[in-house]
Design an enzyme around this catalytic site. Structure first.
Site, PDB file in Angstrom:
ATOM      1  CG  ASP A   7      36.715  42.953  39.766  1.00 51.27           C
ATOM      2  OD1 ASP A   7      36.162  42.066  39.094  1.00 51.27           O
ATOM      3  OD2 ASP A   7      36.781  44.150  39.402  1.00 51.27           O
ATOM      4  CG  ASP A   9      38.163  42.994  33.449  1.00 48.77           C
ATOM      5  OD1 ASP A   9      39.268  42.537  33.121  1.00 48.77           O
ATOM      6  OD2 ASP A   9      37.078  42.556  33.016  1.00 48.77           O
ATOM      7  CB  THR A  50      36.320  38.209  36.871  1.00 49.62           C
ATOM      8  OG1 THR A  50      36.140  39.135  35.801  1.00 49.62           O
ATOM      9  CG2 THR A  50      36.638  36.842  36.271  1.00 49.62           C
ATOM     10  CD  GLN A  52      35.669  38.815  32.180  1.00 47.58           C
ATOM     11  OE1 GLN A  52      35.617  39.242  31.016  1.00 47.58           O
ATOM     12  NE2 GLN A  52      36.340  39.470  33.139  1.00 47.58           N
ATOM     13  NE  ARG A 100      25.629  41.333  35.230  1.00 51.12           N
ATOM     14  CZ  ARG A 100      26.619  41.996  34.621  1.00 51.12           C
ATOM     15  NH1 ARG A 100      27.678  41.342  34.204  1.00 51.12           N
ATOM     16  NH2 ARG A 100      26.549  43.286  34.433  1.00 51.12           N
ATOM     17  CG  ASP A 126      37.093  48.150  39.271  1.00 48.00           C
ATOM     18  OD1 ASP A 126      36.584  47.006  39.391  1.00 48.00           O
ATOM     19  OD2 ASP A 126      37.168  48.735  38.179  1.00 48.00           O
TER      20      ASP A 126
HETATM   21 MG    MG Z   1      36.248  45.489  37.933  1.00 40.94          MG
HETATM   22 ZN    ZN Z   2      26.456  34.189  36.005  1.00 42.41          ZN
END
Ligand code: MG
Ligand code: ZN
Length: 179
Positions: A7, A9, A50, A52, A100, A126
């Site tokens: 991941d 962030d 990730t 976003q 997602r 995380d």
């Molecule tokens: Mg994260």
């Molecule tokens: Zn998506």
């Protein structure tokens, strides 16, 4: 080829509840870039998956995300490391997209691109949704306490998920075990 999925962030860079909206706001977590370089030197390909949703929320556009990732790649290169590819979901929670997290669409996309299955591939995150998506494709979910990790841990995580202080500790253990 050894593969590891990260991941972004809260794992590679400091997270913010206000989203990372500019290259200036992207700051690496201490030791994370060096940890990626250590993985590379041990023969690992590193892929980032990730969410976003700041894009769907209108907080940043794809060009800005590209500039953020250029900064990440540049700083990583200075540390001697490299990311193979970055798969990002630009959608919001209500868009019902397959990519997602906690949905596993980005993982299955990666598996078909690389023509391999993700069984037991370490996947570091995380948030609970990182762990859930990794579990859904048979990868090996790993939680770090950086970013939202402490919060995630206090809210309960699936059984059998390994927990580490940060990415650097994950990598040290992974490379130790591999020897
Ligand atoms: Mg994260
Ligand atoms: Zn998506």
């Amino acid at each position: 080829m050894s593969l590891i999925i990260l991941d972004r962030d809260g794992v590679i860079n400091h997270d913010s509840d206000d989203f990372i909206k500019s290259p200036e706001e992207w700051e690496p977590i201490e030791g994370s870039l060096e940890a990626i370089a250590r993985l590379n030197h041990a023969g690992y390909s590193v892929v980032v998956i990730t969410n976003q949703s700041g894009i769907a929320r209108g907080l940043l556009d794809v060009d800005t995300l590209t500039r953020i990732h250029s900064k990440m790649r540049r700083m990583l290169a200075q540390a001697g490391g490299k990311i193979e590819s970055i798969l990002f979901c630009p959608h919001g929670p209500d868009d019902d997209c397959p990519c997602r997290k906690p949905k596993e669409g980005a993982y299955t996309e990666l598996a078909s691109r690389l023509r391999l299955n993700l069984t037991d591939v370490p996947a570091v995150g995380d948030s609970l949704r990182d762990l859930e998506a990794a579990k859904a494709v048979g990868a090996r979910p790993i939680l770090v306490k950086t970013g939202k990790g402490e919060r995630t841990l206090s809210q309960g995580i699936p059984e059998g998920v390994a927990v580490y202080d940060n990415l650097s500790d994950v990598v040290t253990d992974l490379l130790d075990t591999a020897l």
